[in-house]
Design an enzyme around this catalytic site. Structure first.
Site, PDB file in Angstrom:
ATOM      1  N   ARG A  56     -13.319 -31.461  71.287  1.00  0.00           N
ATOM      2  CA  ARG A  56     -13.568 -30.595  70.139  1.00  0.00           C
ATOM      3  C   ARG A  56     -14.981 -30.042  70.272  1.00  0.00           C
ATOM      4  O   ARG A  56     -15.735 -30.446  71.158  1.00  0.00           O
ATOM      5  CB  ARG A  56     -13.326 -31.287  68.777  1.00  0.00           C
ATOM      6  CG  ARG A  56     -13.629 -32.747  68.623  1.00  0.00           C
ATOM      7  CD  ARG A  56     -15.064 -33.130  68.773  1.00  0.00           C
ATOM      8  NE  ARG A  56     -15.940 -32.368  67.904  1.00  0.00           N
ATOM      9  CZ  ARG A  56     -17.232 -32.216  68.097  1.00  0.00           C
ATOM     10  NH1 ARG A  56     -17.826 -32.808  69.152  1.00  0.00           N
ATOM     11  NH2 ARG A  56     -17.980 -31.500  67.293  1.00  0.00           N
ATOM     12  N   ASP A 247     -19.277 -22.151  65.172  1.00  0.00           N
ATOM     13  CA  ASP A 247     -17.965 -21.931  65.802  1.00  0.00           C
ATOM     14  C   ASP A 247     -17.695 -20.454  66.007  1.00  0.00           C
ATOM     15  O   ASP A 247     -16.903 -20.064  66.860  1.00  0.00           O
ATOM     16  CB  ASP A 247     -16.858 -22.533  64.937  1.00  0.00           C
ATOM     17  CG  ASP A 247     -16.920 -24.047  65.042  1.00  0.00           C
ATOM     18  OD1 ASP A 247     -17.712 -24.653  64.296  1.00  0.00           O
ATOM     19  OD2 ASP A 247     -16.233 -24.597  65.913  1.00  0.00           O
TER      20      ASP A 247
HETATM   21  O1  MRU Z   1     -13.870 -29.500  64.206  1.00  0.00           O
HETATM   22  P1  MRU Z   1     -14.889 -29.582  65.305  1.00  0.00           P
HETATM   23  O2  MRU Z   1     -15.409 -30.955  65.543  1.00  0.00           O
HETATM   24  O3  MRU Z   1     -14.412 -28.907  66.566  1.00  0.00           O
HETATM   25  O4  MRU Z   1     -16.096 -28.709  64.761  1.00  0.00           O
HETATM   26  C1  MRU Z   1     -17.259 -28.580  65.528  1.00  0.00           C
HETATM   27  C2  MRU Z   1     -18.338 -27.834  64.854  1.00  0.00           C
HETATM   28  O5  MRU Z   1     -18.192 -27.347  63.755  1.00  0.00           O
HETATM   29  C3  MRU Z   1     -19.595 -27.616  65.648  1.00  0.00           C
HETATM   30  O6  MRU Z   1     -20.696 -27.553  64.810  1.00  0.00           O
HETATM   31  C4  MRU Z   1     -19.491 -26.296  66.408  1.00  0.00           C
HETATM   32  O7  MRU Z   1     -18.284 -26.238  67.124  1.00  0.00           O
HETATM   33  C5  MRU Z   1     -20.613 -26.114  67.359  1.00  0.00           C
HETATM   34  S1  MRU Z   1     -20.529 -27.217  68.719  1.00  0.00           S
HETATM   35  C6  MRU Z   1     -21.773 -26.817  69.786  1.00  0.00           C
END
Ligand code: MRU
Length: 359
Positions: A56, A247
């Site tokens: 993730r 994201d």
């Molecule tokens: O749901 P996730 O764990 O994939 O969410 C991750 C995040 O929100 C992070 O802050 C984002 O992807 C940046 S990672 C460098």
């Protein structure tokens, strides 16, 4: 108080590794207790691993998807029509999670590479090269962003300071080193970090399970608190910066990130803390005019309805959006590998992306 004080940064954590024709994914669902690896040999398994959050974090899912295409090409071996043969896997991977744009960005890079290949070329080998290139350039970008972010922190205050982060934007979420945690690693190496306040990041606990584990590996002093402690901590703990990843970043500088980021930005403004977003340019979606147009992923109610072995289900329905949108005007600075954007807006983002930006 934490028992160990910072000594040295090792940056040993890696979420994905290519080994002997196999993609090995560190299973983040099992951290911090167990370090187990899922071995993937085709694109469909990678897509399922992204969906299930074995891997993730925006850049990491993009890199994994690129390797997924390379794996599928290796399994196909030979065909007269590579585009048709790989289409189902492209779509499967692209649909695995909706919010982080790095996933579709990496798959676009792979499609473009495929389209440039001639009939005599070794397509599986060239696609693997492309995936490795995406992986390596992400790590490079993180090292650059780490330095740029650290310099900003040092510009404002030369002494050790307290930082806050949310979710996990570390080595586990990227090709290595991390975005927000890359800045924190670089700041720590420069002697600028007293301690890091980690939000536990409900409901999936990326903060208390993943960020805490990473910082522990690197001997960076940290403390975990519940998300709802953030306002109190900002008022009482002399925190200077909130540093988060992203994201997706819209053309006007709005930032889509883990649920809770928007609230933190409002709290930071109220308490006079600076708010830094760290993300590679592959996270910037210039086709998205503003953050409100983005699809916010909703995850299963089960993420909220268990506490250890105990069920918390009362029959009341659950609403579990896992990202939110922080408006550009609550952000002090966006740090990318192309440079920094202070007080982001549409014109500054366009300048950055057309590389007319100087840092
Ligand atoms: O749901 P996730 O764990 O994939 O969410 C991750 C995040 O929100 C992070 O802050 C984002 O992807 C940046 S990672 C460098």
């Amino acid at each position: 108080m934490p028992s160990s004080r910072p000594t040295e940064t090792t940056d040993a954590v890696r979420a994905l590794a290519w080994q002997d024709g196999v993609l090995r994914l560190l299973d983040q669902r099992q951290l911090p207790g167990t370090q187990a690896y899922l071995e993937c040999t085709d694109g469909a398994t990678v897509a399922q691993a992204i969906r299930d959050m074995v891997v993730r974090g925006a850049p990491a899912i993009g890199i994994a998807a690129a390797y997924g295409i390379a794996l599928s090409a290796a399994r196909i071996g030979r065909t007269d029509d590579w585009t048709a043969a790989l289409e189902a896997d492209f779509q499967r991977l692209e649909g695995a999670r909706p919010t982080a744009v790095n996933l579709s960005w990496a798959l676009r890079m792979m499609r473009e590479r495929l389209q440039r290949l001639g009939p005599d070329q070794d397509v599986p080998a060239r696609l693997l090269e492309a995936a490795k290139g995406i992986h390596e350039s992400d790590l490079e970008a993180n090292l650059t962003m780490g330095r740029l972010g650290m310099e900003l922190i040092r510009k404002h205050q030369k002494q050790k300071q307290n930082l806050m982060t949310h979710c996990n934007a570390g080595a586990l979420a990227t090709g290595g080193y991390g975005t927000a945690l890359g800045v924190i690693r670089a700041a720590h190496a420069a002697g600028l970090v007293d301690q890091v306040f980690i939000d536990e990041t409900r409901p999936w606990l990326q903060g208390s399970r993943l960020t805490a584990w990473e910082l522990q590996q690197d001997n960076i002093a940290a403390r975990i608190s519940v998300d709802s402690a953030a306002g109190h901590l900002m008022k009482t703990e002399q925190i200077t910066w909130v540093i988060v990843g992203a994201d997706r970043i819209a053309a006007n500088g709005d930032v889509v990130n883990k649920i809770g980021t928007y609230g933190l930005s409002i709290l930071a403004m109220h308490h006079g803390l600076r708010f830094m977003v760290v993300a590679p340019s592959s996270t910037i979606d210039m086709a998205l005019e503003n953050g409100d147009e983005v699809e916010i992923e909703e995850r299963p109610a089960s993420e909220l309805l268990t506490l250890g072995a105990q069920s918390l289900d009362t029959g009341v329905p659950v609403f579990n959006p896992v990202f939110d949108v922080t408006p550009a005007d609550l952000i002090d600075v966006i740090v990318t590998e192309k440079g920094i954007v202070e007080r982001p807006d549409a014109r500054k983002m366009a300048d950055l992306m057309s590389s007319r930006h100087l840092h």
